[in-house]
Write a protein that holds these residues in place. Structure first.
Motif, PDB file in Angstrom:
ATOM      1  N   VAL A 197      35.070  36.778  45.698  1.00 21.05           N
ATOM      2  CA  VAL A 197      34.560  37.977  46.346  1.00 21.05           C
ATOM      3  C   VAL A 197      34.323  37.605  47.893  1.00 21.05           C
ATOM      4  CG1 VAL A 197      32.411  39.307  46.563  1.00 21.05           C
ATOM      5  CG2 VAL A 197      33.495  39.066  44.312  1.00 21.05           C
ATOM      6  N   GLY A 198      34.740  38.380  48.822  1.00 25.85           N
ATOM      7  CA  GLY A 198      34.514  38.047  50.115  1.00 25.85           C
ATOM      8  C   GLY A 198      35.199  37.066  50.706  1.00 25.85           C
ATOM      9  N   SER A 199      36.564  36.995  50.401  1.00 25.51           N
ATOM     10  CA  SER A 199      37.388  35.899  50.673  1.00 25.51           C
ATOM     11  C   SER A 199      37.407  35.655  52.107  1.00 25.51           C
ATOM     12  CB  SER A 199      38.785  36.161  50.126  1.00 25.51           C
ATOM     13  OG  SER A 199      38.778  36.210  48.980  1.00 25.51           O
ATOM     14  N   GLY A 200      37.130  36.402  52.989  1.00 21.71           N
ATOM     15  CA  GLY A 200      37.401  36.323  54.686  1.00 21.71           C
ATOM     16  C   GLY A 200      38.654  35.417  54.844  1.00 21.71           C
ATOM     17  N   GLY A 236      40.115  33.130  53.293  1.00 17.19           N
ATOM     18  CA  GLY A 236      40.588  32.683  52.218  1.00 17.19           C
ATOM     19  C   GLY A 236      39.896  31.321  51.456  1.00 17.19           C
ATOM     20  N   PHE A 237      38.602  31.356  51.949  1.00 18.25           N
ATOM     21  CA  PHE A 237      37.610  30.419  51.325  1.00 18.25           C
ATOM     22  C   PHE A 237      36.766  30.892  50.415  1.00 18.25           C
ATOM     23  CE2 PHE A 237      38.671  29.225  55.804  1.00 18.25           C
ATOM     24  CZ  PHE A 237      39.750  28.148  55.417  1.00 18.25           C
ATOM     25  N   PRO A 238      36.499  30.448  49.230  1.00 20.27           N
ATOM     26  CA  PRO A 238      37.715  29.375  48.604  1.00 20.27           C
ATOM     27  C   PRO A 238      38.812  30.012  47.958  1.00 20.27           C
ATOM     28  CG  PRO A 238      35.747  29.667  46.991  1.00 20.27           C
ATOM     29  CD  PRO A 238      35.483  30.711  47.927  1.00 20.27           C
ATOM     30  N   VAL A 246      39.168  39.467  46.867  1.00 14.48           N
ATOM     31  CA  VAL A 246      38.187  40.785  47.233  1.00 14.48           C
ATOM     32  C   VAL A 246      37.566  40.664  48.619  1.00 14.48           C
ATOM     33  CG1 VAL A 246      36.770  42.591  46.623  1.00 14.48           C
ATOM     34  CG2 VAL A 246      37.896  41.213  44.753  1.00 14.48           C
ATOM     35  N   ASP A 247      38.050  41.597  49.366  1.00 14.45           N
ATOM     36  CA  ASP A 247      37.391  41.779  50.875  1.00 14.45           C
ATOM     37  C   ASP A 247      37.080  43.156  51.405  1.00 14.45           C
ATOM     38  OD1 ASP A 247      36.199  39.294  53.008  1.00 14.45           O
ATOM     39  OD2 ASP A 247      36.257  41.407  53.501  1.00 14.45           O
ATOM     40  N   SER A 248      35.988  43.485  51.650  1.00  9.66           N
ATOM     41  CA  SER A 248      35.742  44.389  52.135  1.00  9.66           C
ATOM     42  C   SER A 248      36.142  45.039  53.396  1.00  9.66           C
ATOM     43  CB  SER A 248      34.039  45.064  52.209  1.00  9.66           C
ATOM     44  OG  SER A 248      33.668  44.183  52.858  1.00  9.66           O
ATOM     45  N   MET A 249      36.627  44.088  54.213  1.00  8.45           N
ATOM     46  CA  MET A 249      37.208  44.196  55.505  1.00  8.45           C
ATOM     47  C   MET A 249      38.893  44.302  55.400  1.00  8.45           C
ATOM     48  SD  MET A 249      36.171  42.449  59.014  1.00  8.45           S
ATOM     49  CE  MET A 249      34.402  42.681  58.808  1.00  8.45           C
ATOM     50  N   ARG A 271      41.096  44.142  57.812  1.00  6.27           N
ATOM     51  CA  ARG A 271      41.743  43.278  58.632  1.00  6.27           C
ATOM     52  C   ARG A 271      41.924  41.917  58.061  1.00  6.27           C
ATOM     53  NH1 ARG A 271      39.554  39.769  62.236  1.00  6.27           N
ATOM     54  NH2 ARG A 271      37.405  40.843  62.158  1.00  6.27           N
ATOM     55  N   ARG A 272      40.877  41.445  57.294  1.00  7.29           N
ATOM     56  CA  ARG A 272      41.043  40.212  56.560  1.00  7.29           C
ATOM     57  C   ARG A 272      41.770  40.435  55.343  1.00  7.29           C
ATOM     58  NH1 ARG A 272      34.711  38.936  57.827  1.00  7.29           N
ATOM     59  NH2 ARG A 272      35.162  38.083  59.750  1.00  7.29           N
ATOM     60  N   CYS A 273      41.904  41.497  54.777  1.00  8.47           N
ATOM     61  CA  CYS A 273      42.888  41.680  53.638  1.00  8.47           C
ATOM     62  C   CYS A 273      44.249  41.597  54.169  1.00  8.47           C
ATOM     63  CB  CYS A 273      42.537  42.849  52.916  1.00  8.47           C
ATOM     64  SG  CYS A 273      40.894  42.884  51.943  1.00  8.47           S
ATOM     65  N   ALA A 282      38.129  46.221  49.099  1.00  5.44           N
ATOM     66  CA  ALA A 282      37.095  46.982  48.537  1.00  5.44           C
ATOM     67  C   ALA A 282      35.682  46.142  48.719  1.00  5.44           C
ATOM     68  CB  ALA A 282      37.274  47.418  47.162  1.00  5.44           C
ATOM     69  N   ARG A 283      34.843  46.804  48.650  1.00  6.22           N
ATOM     70  CA  ARG A 283      33.309  46.161  48.296  1.00  6.22           C
ATOM     71  C   ARG A 283      33.373  45.854  46.863  1.00  6.22           C
ATOM     72  NH1 ARG A 283      29.834  45.770  52.149  1.00  6.22           N
ATOM     73  NH2 ARG A 283      28.320  45.184  50.628  1.00  6.22           N
ATOM     74  N   SER A 284      32.881  44.725  46.375  1.00 10.48           N
ATOM     75  CA  SER A 284      33.249  44.302  45.103  1.00 10.48           C
ATOM     76  C   SER A 284      32.314  45.108  44.333  1.00 10.48           C
ATOM     77  CB  SER A 284      32.671  42.721  44.805  1.00 10.48           C
ATOM     78  OG  SER A 284      31.314  42.481  45.425  1.00 10.48           O
ATOM     79  N   GLU A 285      31.319  45.637  44.318  1.00 12.97           N
ATOM     80  CA  GLU A 285      30.231  46.383  43.805  1.00 12.97           C
ATOM     81  C   GLU A 285      31.043  47.660  43.480  1.00 12.97           C
ATOM     82  OE1 GLU A 285      29.613  45.119  46.880  1.00 12.97           O
ATOM     83  OE2 GLU A 285      28.219  46.431  47.836  1.00 12.97           O
ATOM     84  N   SER A 286      31.889  48.162  43.987  1.00 11.32           N
ATOM     85  CA  SER A 286      32.909  49.480  43.881  1.00 11.32           C
ATOM     86  C   SER A 286      33.871  49.159  43.063  1.00 11.32           C
ATOM     87  CB  SER A 286      33.101  49.946  45.195  1.00 11.32           C
ATOM     88  OG  SER A 286      34.179  49.519  45.713  1.00 11.32           O
ATOM     89  N   ALA A 293      32.350  32.630  45.366  1.00  7.05           N
ATOM     90  CA  ALA A 293      32.045  33.211  46.524  1.00  7.05           C
ATOM     91  C   ALA A 293      31.534  32.268  47.317  1.00  7.05           C
ATOM     92  CB  ALA A 293      30.992  34.219  46.298  1.00  7.05           C
ATOM     93  N   ARG A 294      31.661  32.183  48.531  1.00  7.46           N
ATOM     94  CA  ARG A 294      31.199  31.402  49.627  1.00  7.46           C
ATOM     95  C   ARG A 294      30.760  32.026  50.714  1.00  7.46           C
ATOM     96  NH1 ARG A 294      33.622  26.582  53.620  1.00  7.46           N
ATOM     97  NH2 ARG A 294      33.918  28.494  54.558  1.00  7.46           N
ATOM     98  N   ALA A 295      29.502  31.893  51.161  1.00  7.29           N
ATOM     99  CA  ALA A 295      29.037  32.735  52.612  1.00  7.29           C
ATOM    100  C   ALA A 295      28.973  34.037  52.543  1.00  7.29           C
ATOM    101  CB  ALA A 295      29.512  31.936  53.594  1.00  7.29           C
ATOM    102  N   VAL A 296      28.400  34.486  51.197  1.00  4.10           N
ATOM    103  CA  VAL A 296      28.760  36.230  51.107  1.00  4.10           C
ATOM    104  C   VAL A 296      27.345  36.743  51.242  1.00  4.10           C
ATOM    105  CG1 VAL A 296      29.568  38.036  49.986  1.00  4.10           C
ATOM    106  CG2 VAL A 296      30.986  36.140  50.038  1.00  4.10           C
TER     107      VAL A 296
END
Ligand SMILES: C[S@@+](CC[C@H](N)C(=O)[O-])C[C@H]1O[C@@H](n2cnc3c(N)ncnc32)[C@H](O)[C@@H]1O
Length: 208
Positions: free
Chosen positions: A69-72, A74-76, A92-95, A97-99, A119-123, A135-138
């Motif tokens: 969740v929130g890979s950015g 690609g970490f981790p 999974v990432d909500s942004m 551009r990052r996807c 997507a946002r993970s909660e959706s 998850a890291r730094a989310v």
């Protein structure tokens, strides 16, 4: 100056090593241009990002399903996909551009075990579940539990890379740990390969 890959990496990571080195090259080539990492991050690309991400590997099964969740950049998640070819890894990432970056990296690195969801993970629908969610730094744990635990299958785990205030975050999240059916929340202090750095890997197991 771009940080060099650690000595002995090929011996430690085995067949995954070439993939990790190719991922590092891709970030050096494009990470700054695509707004994924700041220029100073390249000075610690291995220590702070790739090897830090690899600290979760002891808590990831050899085969199974993983959602990051929130890979950015690609970490981790991408590190897990490279090092665990028998796991299916969903990034999974909500942004958007990052996807796009994550999809490009999957193609260039030839990772047939990874996919991306923008997507946002909660959706995400209730059909999206995994044995392990990383998850890291989310977000702080209190919030992160709501974004990740619904994606963890019964008996599975959330594996989160956390900072030194992890115990404080656990104290703050007592109600959420109960609400999301945590059997336990353990902190593992992991010595990163190839550096002096230690990192905190939080393991939250969901009741079976
Ligand atoms: C600070 S970055 C960390 C990226 C990466 N995990 C790392 O450690 O370098 C946080 C990432 O989480 C994403 N994000 C934040 N909230 C999210 C959510 N609810 N669902 C999915 N992605 C989310 C952001 O778009 C961003 O890419």
């Amino acid at each position: 100056m771009v940080e060099s890959a650690p000595a002995g990496g090929a011996g430690h990571f085995g067949e995954a090593w070439d993939g990790l080195a190719a991922f590092a090259d891709m970030i050096v080539r494009e990470g700054e241009k695509r707004g994924l990492v700041g220029p100073r991050e390249l000075d610690r690309l291995w220590t702070r990002h790739i090897l830090n991400s690899a600290a979760v590997l002891d808590y990831i099964p050899k085969a199974g399903s993983v959602i990051d969740v929130g890979s950015g950049a690609g970490f981790p998640g991408l590190v897990v996909a490279i090092c665990r070819p028998e796991c299916t890894v969903t990034l999974v990432d909500s942004m958007e551009r990052r996807c796009i970056w994550l999809s490009d990296a999957i193609d260039e690195l030839g990772l047939s075990n990874a996919e991306v969801i923008n997507a946002r993970s909660e959706s995400l629908p209730a059909t999206v579940r995994a044995d392990v969610v990383t998850a890291r730094a989310v977000a702080r744990l209190k919030k992160l539990l709501g974004w990740t635990m619904p994606l963890v299958g019964a008996g599975g785990s959330l594996i989160a890379l956390k900072g030194v205030s992890v115990d404080e975050e656990i104290d703050e999240a007592v109600a959420e740990l109960k609400r999301y059916r945590a059997a336990f929340a353990d902190v593992h202090v992991v010595q990163q390969f190839g550096s002096e750095e230690r990192t905190h890997v939080l393991e939250v197991r969901k009741k079976a």
